[in-house]
Design an enzyme around this catalytic site. Structure first.
Site, PDB file in Angstrom:
ATOM      1  N   GLU A 253       1.139  -1.389  -0.229  1.00  0.00           N
ATOM      2  CA  GLU A 253       0.093   0.272   0.021  1.00  0.00           C
ATOM      3  C   GLU A 253       0.678   1.310  -0.170  1.00  0.00           C
ATOM      4  OE1 GLU A 253      -3.385  -0.013  -0.628  1.00  0.00           O
ATOM      5  OE2 GLU A 253      -3.655  -1.417  -0.222  1.00  0.00           O
ATOM      6  N   CYS A 287      -2.332   8.899   3.377  1.00  0.00           N
ATOM      7  CA  CYS A 287      -2.430   8.649   1.625  1.00  0.00           C
ATOM      8  C   CYS A 287      -3.217   8.149   1.012  1.00  0.00           C
ATOM      9  CB  CYS A 287      -1.229   7.111   1.510  1.00  0.00           C
ATOM     10  SG  CYS A 287      -2.607   5.440   2.314  1.00  0.00           S
ATOM     11  N   GLU A 385       3.593  13.500  -4.913  1.00  0.00           N
ATOM     12  CA  GLU A 385       2.375  12.992  -3.102  1.00  0.00           C
ATOM     13  C   GLU A 385       3.465  14.082  -1.992  1.00  0.00           C
ATOM     14  OE1 GLU A 385       2.672   9.409  -1.006  1.00  0.00           O
ATOM     15  OE2 GLU A 385       0.393   9.762  -0.523  1.00  0.00           O
TER      16      GLU A 385
HETATM   17  C1  UN1 Z   1      -7.543   6.402   6.774  1.00  0.00           C
HETATM   18  O1  UN1 Z   1      -7.798   7.181   5.442  1.00  0.00           O
HETATM   19  O2  UN1 Z   1      -8.683   6.389   6.828  1.00  0.00           O
HETATM   20  O3  UN1 Z   1      -1.481   5.140   5.134  1.00  0.00           O
HETATM   21  C2  UN1 Z   1      -6.405   5.282   6.603  1.00  0.00           C
HETATM   22  C3  UN1 Z   1      -2.186   5.676   5.096  1.00  0.00           C
HETATM   23  C4  UN1 Z   1      -3.877   4.802   4.420  1.00  0.00           C
HETATM   24  C5  UN1 Z   1      -4.710   4.384   5.483  1.00  0.00           C
HETATM   25  C6  UN1 Z   1      -5.096   6.061   5.555  1.00  0.00           C
HETATM   26  N1  UN1 Z   1      -2.998   3.686   4.572  1.00  0.00           N
HETATM   27  O4  UN1 Z   1      -2.501   6.488   5.367  1.00  0.00           O
END
Ligand code: UN1
Length: 486
Positions: A253, A287, A385
């Site tokens: 991720e 993210c 990002e």
């Molecule tokens: C959210 O927005 O509730 O690392 C979770 C991150 C994501 C999780 C976001 N994997 O920001």
């Protein structure tokens, strides 16, 4: 024994034993750099190797436990996390810098995730059916993968570890867990809670070490069967490249570059709330953060004015002080990155509202929320990002141009639209190229009982969470059985 005033030392946990590292790293509160939350004893590669060994040794017995045994442990751990939400929320806010309500909310989410996967352990995950050939029966069963390396980022110090570790354990895997350097305390508490909830030694091992030192062991050991990683695109790509050809399962991720479309049919107050919560919640360090606001021409100026007023009233300060809307940026390098993108936006022609350093009684990395207005989709700020309280605005002629601009993202994790027009909302949901779509909601803030993940460069491998988790944390076996008598 340390004097009570000295910060406590947290060590790696291998096979149920606390293990010293080779150096120490102070865990500093980003709201107050004079406050040392704890000291991590930093592991080297040897400790990581021992952790993998411990996980491999624990696997045969753990993989043969009953679903009920695993469910009970996860449920007990979830109950303790929920019961200690105030205290663990305070610890999380102190070490990561999101506000106390956000941090407490994250702890509650972690408790709920543990309980959810406690239930999942007891659910049916297989199939039994007749073969297409007469007299033969077919079963499709799910087996644990083996030893799973869990590598997590600093921005969700307890929820992301929980959403990787809980399904790994629920399906009978053993784990080597390496949290981000910046947030050892929440990680340590989670491992301690799961251990006391009844996990046998070696089933969950914690390695507090630098990625450059222990990462290659966790991703390169022949005894590791699966790697689940959340973090930067570059580190994720590195893991993928280094494991190509080994057969190890990899789930990544990575980044997100998430658009929020605001059309002329939007309620202005709803649009502003979605934008500020999505873009500045958790200091924009998610993210899933709303990053590009694609606003149609008919509402653009009114929206920017309303955002400016809302941002003026936004309180930036100590994460644990009540009334704070937004805590600090996590550390100095992240602050430098935020400033770098704001400078780039200005040099490419944007006008930046906010984004100034906020004076504070405590030393901390406080940055006012920033909005770069008058940007084009190909400006650097809209391509990379930022991972901070920074959003940009792109003007679109109409909804269709807004959709096309939103779909240019190469890190398509989450996309949102704010509109009261049903046709627009339905069209966007259908035609967005993101992994998750939000209608009249911020792009960030997700549930744990449904799949999570993006498209493009954002994710790799099976989705996380909800019913999707079984894909990564198990391997499928198809068996054929004939009667064996003529
Ligand atoms: C959210 O927005 O509730 O690392 C979770 C991150 C994501 C999780 C976001 N994997 O920001």
């Amino acid at each position: 024994m340390s004097a009570p005033s000295e910060p406590r030392v947290l060590r790696s946990i291998l096979g149920g034993q606390q293990v010293d590292g080779v150096g120490t790293r102070p865990n500093v509160n980003p709201s107050d750099l004079d406050d040392v939350v704890c000291v991590a004893s930093v592991a080297d590669a040897r400790v990581a190797e021992d952790a993998v060994e411990a996980a491999a040794e624990a696997f045969p017995a753990w993989s043969h436990t009953t679903p009920w045994q695993r469910a009970e442990i996860l449920d007990r751990a979830g109950s303790e996390v929920l019961a200690r939400a105030d205290e663990l929320g305070d610890l999380l806010a102190r070490e990561e810098g999101k506000t106390y309500p956000e941090a407490r909310g994250e702890v509650v989410r972690a408790g709920q995730i543990l309980k959810y996967f406690s239930g999942v352990a007891l659910q049916p995950h297989g199939l039994a059916l007749d073969s297409v050939r007469p007299g033969i029966e077919v079963t499709v069963t799910r087996e644990p993968v083996g030893v799973v390396s869990v590598i997590t980022p600093w921005n969700f110090p307890i929820a992301i570890p929980a959403w990787k570790i809980a399904p790994a354990l629920a399906f009978g895997n053993t784990v080597v867990f390496k949290p981000a350097d910046l947030v050892p305390a929440s990680a340590w508490e989670l491992v301690d809670i799961l251990g006391r909830a009844g996990l046998p030694d070696g089933v969950l091992n914690l390695v507090l070490g630098r990625g450059s030192e222990v990462g290659p062991v966790l991703t390169g050991s022949r005894r590791v069967d699966a790697i689940t990683f959340t973090g930067s695109v570059s580190t994720g790509r590195g893991i993928l490249a280094s494991t190509a050809g080994t057969g190890v399962k990899v789930q990544l991720e990575l980044g997100g570059k998430n658009p929020l479309v605001v059309t002329g049919h939007a309620d202005l107050d709803v649009a502003v709330e979605c934008a500020v919560q999505g873009g500045f919640g958790s200091t924009g360090q998610r993210c899933t953060a709303s990053s590009i606001l694609v606003v149609t021409d008919d509402i653009h100026d009114a929206f920017v004015d309303a955002m400016t007023a809302r941002m003026d009233a936004w309180t930036v300060g100590d994460a644990r002080t009540s009334g704070t809307d937004m805590g600090p940026v996590v550390d100095e390098s992240q602050l430098a990155q935020d400033r770098h993108y704001l400078d780039l936006a200005r040099s490419e022609g944007a006008y930046v509202i906010g984004g100034v350093e906020v004076p504070s009684a405590t030393s901390g990395h406080f940055l006012a929320p920033a909005l770069a207005v008058g940007t084009a989709i190909d400006h650097t700020i809209n391509q990379e990002e930022v991972f901070g309280p920074v959003m940009s605005v792109v003007r679109a002629a109409d909804y269709h141009e807004a959709l096309a601009l939103a779909n240019t993202s190469t890190m398509n994790l989450s996309a949102g639209i704010v509109t009261t027009d049903l046709a627009e909302a339905a069209h966007f949901r259908r035609n967005s190229k993101a992994g998750m779509v939000m209608v009249n909601l911020p792009t960030a803030g997700v549930d744990f009982h449904v799949p999570f993940g993006g498209r493009g460069e954002s994710s790799h491998g099976p989705r996380e969470q909800g019913p999707a988790a079984v894909e990564f944390f198990t391997v499928s076996k198809t068996s054929y059985t004939a009667p064996g008598i003529p």
